[in-house]
Design an enzyme around this catalytic site. Structure first.
Site, PDB file in Angstrom:
ATOM      1  N   LYS A  27       0.832  -1.211   0.000  1.00 19.55           N
ATOM      2  CA  LYS A  27       0.000   0.000   0.000  1.00 19.55           C
ATOM      3  C   LYS A  27       0.863   1.256   0.000  1.00 19.55           C
ATOM      4  O   LYS A  27       0.676   2.170  -0.802  1.00 19.55           O
ATOM      5  CB  LYS A  27      -0.941  -0.023   1.199  1.00 19.55           C
ATOM      6  CG  LYS A  27      -2.001   1.073   1.158  1.00 19.55           C
ATOM      7  CD  LYS A  27      -2.905   0.994   2.376  1.00 19.55           C
ATOM      8  CE  LYS A  27      -3.981  -0.063   2.238  1.00 19.55           C
ATOM      9  NZ  LYS A  27      -3.693  -1.328   2.921  1.00 19.55           N
ATOM     10  N   ARG A  96      -3.747   2.856   8.373  1.00 23.76           N
ATOM     11  CA  ARG A  96      -4.046   1.600   7.690  1.00 23.76           C
ATOM     12  C   ARG A  96      -2.791   0.736   7.607  1.00 23.76           C
ATOM     13  O   ARG A  96      -1.677   1.242   7.460  1.00 23.76           O
ATOM     14  CB  ARG A  96      -4.589   1.862   6.281  1.00 23.76           C
ATOM     15  CG  ARG A  96      -5.778   2.804   6.256  1.00 23.76           C
ATOM     16  CD  ARG A  96      -6.252   3.077   4.845  1.00 23.76           C
ATOM     17  NE  ARG A  96      -6.943   1.943   4.261  1.00 23.76           N
ATOM     18  CZ  ARG A  96      -7.343   1.886   2.993  1.00 23.76           C
ATOM     19  NH1 ARG A  96      -7.096   2.900   2.176  1.00 23.76           N
ATOM     20  NH2 ARG A  96      -7.969   0.835   2.528  1.00 23.76           N
ATOM     21  N   GLY A 105      -8.026  -7.276   4.284  1.00 20.31           N
ATOM     22  CA  GLY A 105      -8.917  -7.353   5.433  1.00 20.31           C
ATOM     23  C   GLY A 105      -8.382  -8.104   6.628  1.00 20.31           C
ATOM     24  O   GLY A 105      -9.059  -8.211   7.645  1.00 20.31           O
ATOM     25  N   MET A 107      -5.704  -7.373   8.528  1.00 22.09           N
ATOM     26  CA  MET A 107      -5.190  -6.516   9.599  1.00 22.09           C
ATOM     27  C   MET A 107      -6.113  -5.314   9.761  1.00 22.09           C
ATOM     28  O   MET A 107      -7.110  -5.190   9.067  1.00 22.09           O
ATOM     29  CB  MET A 107      -3.749  -6.118   9.296  1.00 22.09           C
ATOM     30  CG  MET A 107      -2.778  -7.298   9.389  1.00 22.09           C
ATOM     31  SD  MET A 107      -1.103  -6.886   8.888  1.00 22.09           S
ATOM     32  CE  MET A 107      -1.282  -6.646   7.126  1.00 22.09           C
ATOM     33  N   ARG A 340      -3.333  -1.887  -6.209  1.00 21.54           N
ATOM     34  CA  ARG A 340      -2.523  -3.094  -6.013  1.00 21.54           C
ATOM     35  C   ARG A 340      -2.896  -4.088  -7.102  1.00 21.54           C
ATOM     36  O   ARG A 340      -3.949  -3.969  -7.731  1.00 21.54           O
ATOM     37  CB  ARG A 340      -2.784  -3.711  -4.633  1.00 21.54           C
ATOM     38  CG  ARG A 340      -4.223  -4.129  -4.401  1.00 21.54           C
ATOM     39  CD  ARG A 340      -4.451  -4.585  -2.971  1.00 21.54           C
ATOM     40  NE  ARG A 340      -5.868  -4.796  -2.702  1.00 21.54           N
ATOM     41  CZ  ARG A 340      -6.388  -4.993  -1.506  1.00 21.54           C
ATOM     42  NH1 ARG A 340      -5.603  -5.010  -0.445  1.00 21.54           N
ATOM     43  NH2 ARG A 340      -7.683  -5.171  -1.329  1.00 21.54           N
ATOM     44  N   HIS A 456     -15.662  -8.512   1.453  1.00 21.67           N
ATOM     45  CA  HIS A 456     -14.630  -9.355   2.055  1.00 21.67           C
ATOM     46  C   HIS A 456     -14.771 -10.805   1.598  1.00 21.67           C
ATOM     47  O   HIS A 456     -13.789 -11.449   1.202  1.00 21.67           O
ATOM     48  CB  HIS A 456     -14.729  -9.268   3.588  1.00 21.67           C
ATOM     49  CG  HIS A 456     -13.809 -10.203   4.303  1.00 21.67           C
ATOM     50  ND1 HIS A 456     -14.190 -11.454   4.706  1.00 21.67           N
ATOM     51  CD2 HIS A 456     -12.513 -10.066   4.658  1.00 21.67           C
ATOM     52  CE1 HIS A 456     -13.174 -12.056   5.303  1.00 21.67           C
ATOM     53  NE2 HIS A 456     -12.144 -11.232   5.288  1.00 21.67           N
ATOM     54  N   SER A 764      12.763 -44.318 -10.216  1.00 23.63           N
ATOM     55  CA  SER A 764      11.654 -43.429  -9.904  1.00 23.63           C
ATOM     56  C   SER A 764      11.645 -43.241  -8.395  1.00 23.63           C
ATOM     57  O   SER A 764      11.544 -44.221  -7.645  1.00 23.63           O
ATOM     58  CB  SER A 764      10.322 -44.016 -10.364  1.00 23.63           C
ATOM     59  OG  SER A 764       9.259 -43.144 -10.046  1.00 23.63           O
ATOM     60  N   CYS A 831       7.697 -40.075  -8.485  1.00 25.80           N
ATOM     61  CA  CYS A 831       6.265 -40.379  -8.548  1.00 25.80           C
ATOM     62  C   CYS A 831       5.576 -40.205  -7.198  1.00 25.80           C
ATOM     63  O   CYS A 831       4.408 -40.575  -7.059  1.00 25.80           O
ATOM     64  CB  CYS A 831       6.034 -41.784  -9.082  1.00 25.80           C
ATOM     65  SG  CYS A 831       6.754 -43.086  -8.055  1.00 25.80           S
ATOM     66  N   TYR A 851      11.610 -36.471 -15.418  1.00 31.95           N
ATOM     67  CA  TYR A 851      10.167 -36.243 -15.377  1.00 31.95           C
ATOM     68  C   TYR A 851       9.681 -36.235 -13.939  1.00 31.95           C
ATOM     69  O   TYR A 851      10.348 -36.713 -13.016  1.00 31.95           O
ATOM     70  CB  TYR A 851       9.412 -37.308 -16.182  1.00 31.95           C
ATOM     71  CG  TYR A 851       9.448 -38.696 -15.596  1.00 31.95           C
ATOM     72  CD1 TYR A 851       8.522 -39.103 -14.636  1.00 31.95           C
ATOM     73  CD2 TYR A 851      10.403 -39.627 -16.014  1.00 31.95           C
ATOM     74  CE1 TYR A 851       8.556 -40.378 -14.100  1.00 31.95           C
ATOM     75  CE2 TYR A 851      10.444 -40.905 -15.483  1.00 31.95           C
ATOM     76  CZ  TYR A 851       9.521 -41.273 -14.519  1.00 31.95           C
ATOM     77  OH  TYR A 851       9.549 -42.532 -13.979  1.00 31.95           O
TER      78      TYR A 851
END
Length: 928
Positions: A27, A96, A105, A107, A340, A456, A764, A831, A851
């Protein structure tokens, strides 16, 4: 700049900018940046995040902060021509929070700070609007009382509702100046009763109380929960922004709103938002009043709207991303209070990234990096079956798409408890507040009766990718009785409803859901990612249906087919149990002969689904007791079917029971103890491969021997597999390529990988068991104590969710390196569950694996994560094989435009290592 703790932004001086978010918070950095580029922003100053960190470390403010804040106030007074908290036209400020990572929302915020009895009278006189002055004053007392003095919000609301009821009005706007003046007195009396102290009349004392409260709010319950869910570090801290107040509640020529430069739900390139006339910003965000569409602002406040259109376009081009704006119009004049990067749904994120790349705002690589891989999992949420008959209870605003069914719960704490226990719940609230966050996380979906698309509930749900409907005004919620009325029906807690986040419908009962169809934007993004990534992506699939679904999502083969899952079918369990309970090999073979055609049919279906792609099949792995009955009731039912007694069956089950079965008679040890099991499974694989090859299917089986800890184990099993392969080749006359390899899931296997690689044609990594055996922690039991480890900071992550790079990761790197030194053409994959986790995928990319394999619905996640890993870590940083061979494996490959599966997969070492078309059903190399 004279002080490192306070950064100013205003017409006479701008200290910071957008690149200083870690110091100024998002902010504060963006307020400074907007001021710097000429966007209308009220002046103010930012107290840095370093002060917050100091406060939490030491419990005090750093030396010099008070003087710096005093200097900031004096400069603010000079720029506004007003005096803080007094004078004919008093300066009021907002206080703020603002962290480097957006936490909407979570804080605390305080508006209108600096008001006292004297200042309120002066403000009324200066604006010629006593109602405005006392409306601002009652808001301030309530906010300050809740946030700083910890007076319960419901106590203020009770007084407000009583005042409105006495006046006979519904909205706050129905109260006049005298009503509001009286309400201020009632609020102050409430504070004194609750705290034992009078409400502070010193503006400077108010300011320091608010600053400290905002810093404290960094560690409130909802902020901590939000950081944990979103992976935000606890040590960032928040900045505090002290900004001169501008007023949207001065009358019908004033207002406040929230807007997005593109639609945050769909990603469509259209200015989107909501505003309220004669209101302050919290009214929109909290959902207390139903807002107007931003389009209506063009009619009500045309000049301010035109300027807002110019500003939003400029900000999007400046930041090169969709912006979330908060603005106030004070007597026709526009002010930006925040910009933002906007929260958005997964579908919107993909569309915005792709279209911005096509518009030239960003390039394709940045578009790929813009999407969090986990968002793609959200994109694949299910939807309401369009053919289902439904009863619509109510309709609200579709704030976050997808669909969900669950039982109604009204209390966030209960939603957290029941959802955490695995129950499907839908949280139903009049409107949500930040305190509801834990319940929102645990719920399948969120439904509110009030609020708009920027409330919110809407913002938080979109950020989580969770279905949400807001502003369903036909709902009549009775929280005390735990029910709501809608559509002429009463829905009580525990009753099932279904939410359709696509169109905002609230549906009665448990409506069938269907899988979604990915959009054209999704396919385009995946094409770009596939052109960048080096790692191949396979799937863990045990059925043809799973295999087909994974291929639709772009899977390039199966990295793990668990054969034991095929044995749990009710039609097969009798034969499986007969095999387990047999005392002699011949009796065991007779039982296995019953299973052979069933398993062969399974493999045929999987091979057809994966035509042209490799299929890694793991031989039987779990301990045999898992297939046997556990209770007398279950044993009685099974015994009758098997023609034996329950007591005899339980005695046999007890004979197979082990003290520590996960480290006992399982995996390769079963194959060595009962070789006929390995032989049956190998025959099923090779006969299935031969059968589908005759149909023209291009089949590439890879047989994986599990839980090998010594090369001699693999050598013994490999010889049996080879012998079966040769017999099937002679019987069928069909030549099919195949590989034999192993799962590296024991530390000893990783430490002796060089010798094992002399027999294995692929590795694997089974990172689930490798993590268990490395830590000495059972994954099934870890839930009883691991959360405490994470809360206490002993572990930064759950190692069963995010790969432990220092321990398990070192074993992976060691085994990969030594395995390839012994066998340069060794193919290496993973895997375990970590194969679908983005941070773990980044590690596997850097370690040089070929992979990853993951569940079908995480295949797109892995494809995108692999591309992002390649962008962050170019080839020069990758461990493992060197030179032309690795660079060739890393080269982008063509992928089909729609289904995501390759149109033609080259037989490179990264995918089909060792497979050749003419290769018979025999290994490619003589045994060492």
């Amino acid at each position: 700049m004279s002080n490192p703790f306070v950064y100013h932004f205003g017409p006479t001086r701008v200290d910071g900018g957008k690149d200083q978010k870690e110091l100024l918070g998002g902010k504060g950095a963006n307020l400074a940046e907007m001021t710097r580029i000429g966007i209308p922003v009220p002046p103010g100053f930012t107290i840095t995040t370093e002060v917050c960190r100091h406060y939490h470390r030491h419990g005090t403010f750093p030396e010099g902060l008070r003087e710096a804040v005093e200097d900031g106030l004096r400069l603010l007074e000079a720029e506004t021509g007003k005096r803080f908290g007094s004078g004919k036209d008093p300066l009021l400020v907002s206080v703020r929070s603002g962290a480097a990572a957006s936490m909407p929302g979570m804080m605390d915020t305080i508006l209108n700070l600096g008001l006292t009895d004297e200042a309120a009278e002066a403000l009324a006189e200066a604006t010629a609007n006593a109602r405005f002055a006392y409306d601002s004053y009652r808001r301030f007392v309530q906010m300050y009382g809740e946030v700083v003095l910890k007076v319960p919000a419901r106590e203020f609301e009770r007084l407000l509702e009583a005042r409105k009821a006495a006046k006979g009005v519904v909205e706050d706007t129905g109260l006049d100046a005298e009503d509001l003046r009286a309400l201020v007195g009632e609020f102050k009396a409430l504070v004194e009763r609750s705290t034992g102290e009078r409400f502070p009349e010193d503006p400077e004392a108010q300011l320091w109380g608010a600053i400290e409260a905002v810093f404290r709010s960094w560690d409130n319950e909802r902020a901590v929960a939000y950081r944990r869910v979103n992976g935000i570090p606890d040590d960032l801290g928040t900045a505090v922004n002290v900004v001169a107040m501008v007023y949207g509640n001065l009358g019908e020529d004033s207002g406040t709103g929230v807007a997005f430069t593109r639609d945050p739900a769909t990603g469509e390139k259209r200015f989107f938002g909501e505003f309220l006339l004669n209101a302050q910003g919290e009214d929109v965000v909290a959902g207390i009043r139903d807002p107007l569409s931003i389009d209506e602002m063009a009619r009500r406040l045309p000049e301010a709207y035109d300027e807002l259109l110019r500003v939003q376009d400029r900000l999007e081009r400046h930041y090169r991303d969709m912006q979330d704006l908060e603005f106030t119009v004070e007597r026709g004049r526009l002010y930006l209070l925040q910009t933002r990067n906007g929260k958005r749904t997964a579908a919107a994120a993909v569309r915005i990234a792709v279209e911005m790349a096509e518009e030239g705002l960003i390039d394709r690589a940045e578009a790929v990096q813009r999407i969090k891989p986990e968002q793609l999992a959200n994109l694949l949420h299910r939807q309401v079956d369009p053919t289902a008959e439904v009863t619509v209870l109510a309709t609200g605003l579709p704030a976050s798409p997808g669909a969900a069914a669950g039982c109604v719960v009204f209390d966030p704490a209960e939603a957290a408890a029941r959802g955490g226990a695995g129950e499907a719940v839908i949280l139903v609230r009049p409107e949500t507040s930040p305190d509801d966050f834990p319940g929102m996380v645990a719920a399948q979906a969120i439904l509110t009766a009030r609020g708009g698309m920027t409330s919110h509930a809407a913002v938080v749900a979109r950020g989580m990718g969770k279905c949400c409907i807001v502003g369903a005004r036909d709902l009549r919620i009775d929280e005390a009785s735990r029910c709501f009325d809608a559509g002429g029906l009463t829905i009580r807690e525990g009753d099932w409803i279904t939410l359709d986040g696509g169109d905002g419908r609230v549906l009665l009962g448990r409506v069938p859901l269907v899988d979604p169809e990915p959009t054209e934007h999704f396919h385009r993004l995946m094409e770009w990612a596939d052109g960048i990534r080096r790692l191949r992506v396979r799937t863990n699939a045990d059925t043809p249906a799973d295999a087909r679904r994974a291929r639709e999502f772009g899977a390039e083969g199966i990295g793990l087919c668990r054969t034991e899952h095929m044995f749990f079918d009710p039609d097969r369990l009798p034969a499986v149990r007969e095999m387990i309970l047999a005392r002699e090999p011949e009796a065991r073979r007779r039982a296995l002969e019953k299973l052979l055609p069933m398993q062969r049919a399974d493999f045929e279906g999987i091979f057809r689904a994966m035509d042209g792609l490799p299929v890694t099949i793991r031989l039987l792995d779990p301990p045999l007791h898992e297939f046997l009955p556990r209770t007398e009731e279950e044993a009685a039912a099974v015994a009758e079917a098997m023609g034996t007694s329950a007591d005899a069956l339980l005695a046999e089950a007890e004979r197979h029971r082990e003290a520590n079965p996960m480290l006992g008679h399982r995996g390769v040890r079963l194959g060595i103890s009962y070789p006929e099991i390995t032989e049956m499974q190998a025959r099923a694989i090779f006969e299935a491969a031969a059968a589908v090859a005759r149909e023209g299917v291009d089949v590439h089986p890879e047989i994986m021997v599990p839980l090998v800890g010594d090369v001699a184990e693999l050598r013994e099993q490999k010889a049996r597999i080879r012998a079966v392969a040769e017999r099937v080749r002679e019987e069928t006359g069909v030549t099919v390529p195949y590989l034999v390899g192993t799962m590296i899931e024991l530390p000893r296997a990783a430490l002796t990988a060089g010798s094992i690689a002399e027999e294995a044609e692929f590795f694997s990594f089974g990172t689930n068991d490798l993590t268990q055996t490395t830590y000495g922690i059972s994954r099934d039991d870890a839930a009883t104590f691991l959360p405490r480890y994470i809360e206490a900071g002993i572990f930064s992550e759950d190692p069963f969710q995010v790969l432990d790079k220092e321990g398990v990761g070192r074993l992976v790197e060691l085994a990969t390196r030594e395995g390839r030194e012994a066998s340069p053409r060794l193919k290496v994959g993973i895997c375990g569950e970590h194969g679908g986790e983005p941070r773990s995928i980044e590690f596997f990319h850097r370690a040089g694996l070929d992979y990853v394999s993951c569940s079908p619905y995480r295949v797109p996640v892995a494809r995108l994560a692999a591309a992002q890993a390649a962008l962050r870590h170019p080839m020069s940083a990758i461990a493992g094989r060197e030179g032309d061979e690795l660079r060739a494996a890393a080269a982008p490959q063509p992928h089909a435009e729609r289904a995501g599966a390759p149109a033609a997969i080259p037989s490179d070492d990264g995918l089909l290592a060792g497979h050749t078309a003419a290769r018979p059903l025999a290994p490619p190399r003589a045994p060492a």
